[in-house]
Structures are given as C-alpha cells and as structure tokens.
Write a protein that holds these residues in place. Structure first.
Motif, mmCIF file in Angstrom:
data_model
loop_
_atom_site.group_PDB
_atom_site.id
_atom_site.type_symbol
_atom_site.label_atom_id
_atom_site.label_comp_id
_atom_site.label_asym_id
_atom_site.label_seq_id
_atom_site.Cartn_x
_atom_site.Cartn_y
_atom_site.Cartn_z
ATOM 1 N N ALA A 319 0.672 -1.259 -0.075
ATOM 2 C CA ALA A 319 0.109 -0.149 0.100
ATOM 3 C C ALA A 319 0.996 1.306 -0.090
ATOM 4 C CB ALA A 319 -0.907 0.203 1.349
ATOM 5 N N GLN A 320 2.122 1.188 0.466
ATOM 6 C CA GLN A 320 2.953 2.349 0.635
ATOM 7 C C GLN A 320 3.030 3.162 -0.353
ATOM 8 O OE1 GLN A 320 4.203 3.862 3.681
ATOM 9 N NE2 GLN A 320 3.175 2.343 4.763
ATOM 10 N N PRO A 321 3.205 2.778 -1.651
ATOM 11 C CA PRO A 321 3.411 3.625 -2.920
ATOM 12 C C PRO A 321 2.293 4.450 -3.222
ATOM 13 C CG PRO A 321 4.459 1.448 -3.484
ATOM 14 C CD PRO A 321 3.590 1.441 -1.941
ATOM 15 N N HIS A 322 0.946 3.828 -2.646
ATOM 16 C CA HIS A 322 -0.352 4.612 -3.203
ATOM 17 C C HIS A 322 -0.808 5.504 -2.003
ATOM 18 C CE1 HIS A 322 -0.200 1.691 -6.247
ATOM 19 N NE2 HIS A 322 -0.002 0.591 -5.359
ATOM 20 N N LEU A 323 -0.070 5.331 -1.084
ATOM 21 C CA LEU A 323 -0.600 6.516 -0.019
ATOM 22 C C LEU A 323 -0.587 7.924 -0.182
ATOM 23 C CD1 LEU A 323 0.504 4.709 3.258
ATOM 24 C CD2 LEU A 323 -1.537 4.115 1.979
ATOM 25 N N ILE A 324 -1.379 8.717 0.327
ATOM 26 C CA ILE A 324 -1.415 10.174 0.226
ATOM 27 C C ILE A 324 0.038 10.620 0.877
ATOM 28 C CG2 ILE A 324 -3.888 10.419 0.033
ATOM 29 C CD1 ILE A 324 -3.340 11.710 2.856
ATOM 30 N N PRO A 325 0.386 11.842 0.188
ATOM 31 C CA PRO A 325 1.811 12.088 0.877
ATOM 32 C C PRO A 325 1.400 12.687 2.295
ATOM 33 C CG PRO A 325 1.447 13.491 -1.388
ATOM 34 C CD PRO A 325 0.026 12.562 -0.980
ATOM 35 N N PHE A 326 2.634 12.797 2.922
ATOM 36 C CA PHE A 326 2.395 13.095 4.526
ATOM 37 C C PHE A 326 1.815 14.614 4.373
ATOM 38 C CE2 PHE A 326 5.160 9.603 5.828
ATOM 39 C CZ PHE A 326 4.455 9.218 7.022
ATOM 40 N N PRO A 327 0.795 14.694 5.230
ATOM 41 C CA PRO A 327 0.245 16.295 5.215
ATOM 42 C C PRO A 327 1.288 17.244 5.675
ATOM 43 C CG PRO A 327 -1.188 14.701 6.179
ATOM 44 C CD PRO A 327 -0.022 13.859 5.810
ATOM 45 N N ALA A 573 -8.677 3.105 -5.387
ATOM 46 C CA ALA A 573 -8.105 3.306 -3.792
ATOM 47 C C ALA A 573 -7.419 4.700 -4.009
ATOM 48 C CB ALA A 573 -7.775 2.470 -3.130
ATOM 49 N N ARG A 574 -6.549 4.534 -4.677
ATOM 50 C CA ARG A 574 -5.396 5.814 -4.887
ATOM 51 C C ARG A 574 -6.168 7.170 -5.134
ATOM 52 N NH1 ARG A 574 0.221 6.255 -6.192
ATOM 53 N NH2 ARG A 574 0.534 8.321 -7.235
ATOM 54 N N ARG A 578 -6.887 10.284 -2.502
ATOM 55 C CA ARG A 578 -6.409 11.829 -2.720
ATOM 56 C C ARG A 578 -7.564 12.812 -2.801
ATOM 57 N NH1 ARG A 578 -2.668 8.818 -3.395
ATOM 58 N NH2 ARG A 578 -0.548 9.310 -3.731
ATOM 59 N N ARG A 579 -8.627 12.355 -3.179
ATOM 60 C CA ARG A 579 -10.048 13.329 -3.285
ATOM 61 C C ARG A 579 -10.433 13.644 -1.933
ATOM 62 N NH1 ARG A 579 -12.583 10.309 -5.986
ATOM 63 N NH2 ARG A 579 -14.107 9.225 -4.544
ATOM 64 N N MET A 580 -10.474 12.392 -0.983
ATOM 65 C CA MET A 580 -11.029 12.719 0.272
ATOM 66 C C MET A 580 -10.128 13.420 1.421
ATOM 67 S SD MET A 580 -13.806 11.918 2.097
ATOM 68 C CE MET A 580 -14.585 10.957 0.549
ATOM 69 N N TRP A 581 -8.775 12.915 1.158
ATOM 70 C CA TRP A 581 -7.864 13.608 2.294
ATOM 71 C C TRP A 581 -6.959 14.657 1.848
ATOM 72 C CZ3 TRP A 581 -9.054 8.152 2.351
ATOM 73 C CH2 TRP A 581 -10.044 7.907 3.596
ATOM 74 N N SER A 582 -6.495 14.653 0.576
ATOM 75 C CA SER A 582 -5.528 15.598 -0.053
ATOM 76 C C SER A 582 -6.034 16.805 -0.186
ATOM 77 C CB SER A 582 -4.650 15.221 -1.111
ATOM 78 O OG SER A 582 -3.845 14.047 -1.196
ATOM 79 N N ALA A 583 -7.694 16.865 -0.521
ATOM 80 C CA ALA A 583 -8.326 17.987 -0.729
ATOM 81 C C ALA A 583 -8.509 18.756 0.661
ATOM 82 C CB ALA A 583 -9.674 17.773 -1.112
ATOM 83 N N ALA A 584 -8.500 18.013 1.906
ATOM 84 C CA ALA A 584 -8.702 18.847 3.020
ATOM 85 C C ALA A 584 -7.380 19.523 3.254
ATOM 86 C CB ALA A 584 -8.922 17.811 4.170
#
Length: 594
Positions: A319-327, A573-574, A578-584
C-alpha cells in the motif's frame, strides 16, 4: 572440576582469537564481540539449535556453542570459524535484505523443493566465504571439513558432491575431502560448482539461483538425509528481528536466476550446452509477489511470524506507494505589527518609544508623563486554522468470492489498506468491518488510530456466504450524528445488495442505510466488482441486485464505482484517498475548515 577448567581455557582461547579473526577481513572491521556459550543448553537459550554457530543481522551478532565445537573436534579452529562467521556479515550475504533477496533467487532454482532454500543458500554462501579464506587468507578451512568427517559427518551423495567442489576450488587430490564415493557424475557437477563460485565471485547474488539448480537433483534424491547438514547451517535464523527487506517485488535478474550452470557460458565456457526452451516463469519484473511466496521467503530467512502477521506486513508494504503524501500542516505564525492610536508615555517606559512629533504638537515644552505620547501597535491574528479530516467507516467483503489475503493477492484488502492508511496519515480515525455470512463479522474496536488494528482486520478471512452486517452499520450511527464528518465506504460485489434487507430486529435495511448516511455526514461510496455498464439496458435482462443498487444511488445518494477487474480497485483506492484527504490539506492551506 577438570572439565570446567578445560572449558574456561577454551573460552579464553576463543576470546583471544577474536581480534585476529576481525583482522583477517580488515583492520577496520568492527563487530560486536561474539557470544561464546560454554554449553549447548546456554546456546539454545540464545536461539542456537542444531548448528555450532549462528549469526544475526538485527544486532550484527555471532553466537558460538563451544560444547558443540568440542564435540565436532574443532577446538583448535577458533580463528577460522570466527572469521567465517564474520564473512557472513561483511561479504555474503552481509545484510538481512540481501539475504532475503538471495533466498528469492534460490527458490527459483528449487522447483517443488523450495522448503530447502535456506539450507541451499547457506551452503552456497559458505563456499564463497571459505574459498576466499583458504586462498587469500591462508586459513585452514579444508582441515575443518576433514575434522567434521572424522567426527562422523554426513556421508551421502550430496555431502560428497559438496566436498568435491572444495577439492576443485583448492586443487586438492581427488578424495582428499570427499572420500571414495566420487562418481563421474558427481565429479562433473562439482567442477561446474567450482566454476560457478569463481565465475560469480564478484556477483554472488546472480550465482545463487544457479547453484540451487545444480544441487536440486541431490536434494530431490533423498531429502530426508539432509538433516545432518544442519551442523553447518549458521544462517538459519539470520534475519530474525529484521524488517522484511526489499523482497516484495520481482527483480529484473530473478526470472532466469534458476538457470542450470551447464547452460551458462560464463560457467561452462565453450562446453555450455544449448539451453532448453525457457520454462514459464511466474510473475514479471516489477510485479509484486503473492503473499504466500513473500511469507515463505521471510520464514526461510528466520523471521518468525504467523501467516496473519506476514499478511499485515505484505499489504502495508504494497500500500505504501499509493498512500497520500504526508500532510504538511500550517504552523501558527505571529501576525505583522500595525500602527495604532497614540497612547500616553510615562516615566519608566523606554525613552525611544516617545513620538516626539506629536508630543511637541501637543506642547512645545514637553512634560514627561503629562504631554509625552507614544504610538501604539496592534498585531494581526495569526492564521491558526487546521483541517478536520473526514473519518472513514470501511466495510470489506470477505465471502467466498474473495481470495484469502494471506495466500493470494486480495485487491479488496489492498484497496482497503490504501484508503485506511491514507486516512490515518491525514489524521482521521478509521473503523474497519470485515464481513461474510451471518455472524461472520470482525472489526476494529470502533474508530481507531491504530494501523496494526486496521491491517489485522483487513487481512482476516471468512470464506463464507454473503450477508451484510446491517446491525454493525445500524449500531455505529444509532446515537445520532457523529462529532466528526465520516465517509462510509463499501468494497464488495453485487452481494452488497444484502445490506438493504431487514436486520435481525426486523428493521428495514433501507432505513438503516439512510440513517447511517445522514448521521455520518460526509457521504457514502460503493466500490463493487461488477459489469461497468451495470446501470444500462442489458439486452432486456434485469438483475435484482442491479436494480437495488440503482435505487440506492438514485434515492439515497450512494456513489457507485464499478470495477470489472478487481485489480482496478488499486487505482480507485488511490484516487479516492487523494480526493478525500489531500483536498482537506489543500483547503487548510487556504485557511479554510471542513
């Protein structure tokens, strides 16, 4: 009493030999002092079983069972044995990661006998180390094998073949180590083995699988007699306590790693035989291994984990390569000072604070504390806004239509790991529910911030019928709206339509789902394995599940995402994460709040 004194003397001799053994490799070589155990029982408490020596990569340790050393008649070979163990740390494999990478290649050369990969790898690395110590350092490695033979070492074709390799390497007389059991076939194979060790001395990783292919017939002939070789198995638990290493993906040189040396011109030269048609190799370069193979490599390296624990590591790594970047959160900063109204200046305040222009305007003869004034300042408030990440309520199907994530790749589990770990990284809380048939439900203890708890649930397996746990969804939102906005995500197939049936209390699943969406406050998504055009006319055919899902989308607002191939769940999932948490995070950067 005499035996105790003899053991103390032996212990002192081996301790004194340690600096010399280090210097064999380099005067700059530094390792922890070896643990010299005076009894086999003491060695067993350290984890040393079967062999008289053991290494560990986690702490760069070396353990020696002096009682077993004496039993094999090796008391006088302290420098040789210690230098050999040091060689596993500095030459081959040198690290836990390379040890596991080598095991992956050795397994390629042992089809159907992969269970012996660890022992084969140990025999190969011993050849690489001992050849260097005998020829370049002048140590008595050949004498060690003579002593082992006198002590009743194994006498079978595999042992004869192995010692004959050393005879070729060191130009010893035929039978000087191997005895009288050398056949023409053994001699020819041993010659290939010696050539292999020399040809790949600088690229030992590439030679490991080829050596495995060479010894395969000897292991296949009588694997039950190979237990005697365990006395030489000093890397059996070498990677215990180490991280899994870079063995998730298949490397470029791995697919042909099991080529027999007879077909390798680098080994056999002009005598190399024409290679047979290439066998079909599983996987492709860059492709991830299946969980079962990944687990077998870890176990062969000495990493003692259950299948469930291995699966947790596997899906975390995939899963690691697909996670959102650290906020990147905005740190509070002081606002800029702005000029404000005039204020009286009194005695005791800094003299430089006086505004002389306005003081003299008030009176040409300033009177301290009466007519003196200063300019006040105000500071803009700092931007202290932070995002409120959306929590995740995740439901993953584990019915018979889904693979066991501990054996084969489960894209449902992988997609769940991507979105759940991304949510945790963004600061959200996650609740995971794994479900199958009636009463086949497992989950985290509510909404948690524990990635191990999340992965432990995702990598479980039921293999039952299909009956969505309506009660779990109902109870989660029974108390009313959640304090934080929550998104509900379902990963399943058409069997998700069972969530709209009645629950065990007779409540309508439609009502439960509507209440859950309303109280969650951040919407709901269904990622389902079904025909991409499920909501279109299908030649007059009507599927009840599809009609149910259309109603859920149109009347309750569920966001439907169909995937015809389960592997497409990774891309979903990727993008979802990104849509759910990177947008925040982007909104937080503008000073907004969700």
């Amino acid at each position: 009493m005499t035996a105790a004194r003899d053991m103390d003397a032996l212990l002192a001799r081996w301790r004194a030999a340690w600096p010399q053994a280090l210097a064999v490799w380099s005067r700059y070589t530094r390792l922890h002092d070896p643990r010299l155990c005076t009894s086999t029982l003491e060695a067993a408490r350290e984890g040393l079983h079967g062999s008289f020596a053991m290494i560990r990569y986690a702490d760069q340790g070396i353990d020696i069972d002096l009682e077993a050393v004496r039993g094999h008649g090796l008391e006088d070979y302290a420098v040789e044995i210690l230098a050999h163990e040091i060689g596993h740390h500095v030459l081959v494999p040198a690290s836990a990661t390379d040890h596991m990478r080598m095991l992956a290649r050795v397994r390629r050369g042992l089809p159907s006998l992969e269970a012996h990969a660890a022992l084969v790898a140990n025999l190969y690395t011993d050849l690489c180390i001992n050849d260097r110590l005998q020829r370049q350092s002048g140590l008595r490695m050949a004498d060690i094998y003579r002593a082992l033979d006198r002590a009743g070492g194994p006498r079978d074709p595999m042992w004869t073949f192995y010692l004959r390799i050393y005879e070729h390497l060191w130009q010893l007389d035929r039978g000087a180590l191997a005895g009288a059991g050398i056949t023409d076939e053994i001699d020819a194979d041993a010659w290939l083995g010696a050539r292999l060790v020399r040809s790949y001395a600088g690229e030992w990783m590439a030679g490991a699988g080829r050596f495995a292919a060479l010894v395969l017939p000897y292991f296949a002939a009588d694997a039950s007699r190979l237990a005697a070789l365990r006395a030489l198995h000093d890397t059996e638990t070498a990677a215990a306590g180490s991280p899994p290493g870079a063995v998730l993906g298949i490397e470029e040189d791995e697919l042909d790693a099991g080529t027999h040396p007879a077909y390798d011109a680098r080994v056999a030269g002009d005598d190399a035989e024409p290679a047979p048609p290439a066998a079909v190799q599983e996987g492709a370069v860059g492709q991830a291994r299946e969980p079962f193979e990944y687990g077998e490599i870890l176990k062969a390296a000495g990493i003692a984990l259950s299948d469930h624990e291995i699966a947790m590591r596997y899906y975390r790594e995939r899963a690691q390569p697909h996670l959102i970047p650290f906020p990147q959160r905005r740190a509070p900063v002081a606002g800029e000072a702005q000029l404000a109204a005039l204020e009286p200046w009194d005695i005791g305040e800094p003299l430089e604070s006086i505004d002389w222009l306005h003081t003299l305007i008030l009176s040409p003869r300033p009177i301290p504390g009466v007519t003196t004034v200063q300019r006040g300042t105000e500071t803009d408030p700092a931007d202290r806004s932070e995002p409120v990440p959306v929590d995740l309520d995740l439901y993953v199907d584990s019915s018979g239509s889904m693979p066991n994530p501990q054996v084969a790749t489960s894209y449902a589990a992988l997609a769940g790991a991507i979105v759940a770990l991304s949510a945790l990284r963004a600061g959200a809380s996650v609740q995971v529910t794994l479900w199958s048939g009636k009463e086949q439900v497992a989950g985290t203890d509510g909404f948690v911030r524990d990635d191990d708890a999340v992965l432990r649930t995702l990598t479980g397996y039921f293999y039952g019928g299909t009956c969505f746990p309506i009660g779990r969804l109902r109870d989660t939102y029974a108390a009313g709206p959640r304090r934080r906005p929550t998104h509900i995500l379902m990963i399943s197939d058409e069997g998700i339509d069972t969530m709209f049936e009645k629950d065990e209390r007779g409540n309508s699943g439609w009502d439960v789902a509507a209440t859950a969406l309303r109280h969650a406050g951040a919407g709901g998504t269904m990622a389902l394995n079904m025909w991409a055009a499920w909501d279109q006319a299908n030649g007059g055919h009507t599927y009840k599940a599809w009609e149910t899902l259309k109603r859920a989308r149109d009347t309750q607002g569920w966001d439907m995402h169909a995937v015809e191939d389960m592997a497409q769940l990774v891309a979903f999932a990727r993008a979802f994460s990104r849509r759910m948490w990177s947008a925040a995070q982007a909104q937080a950067g503008r000073g907004g709040r969700r």
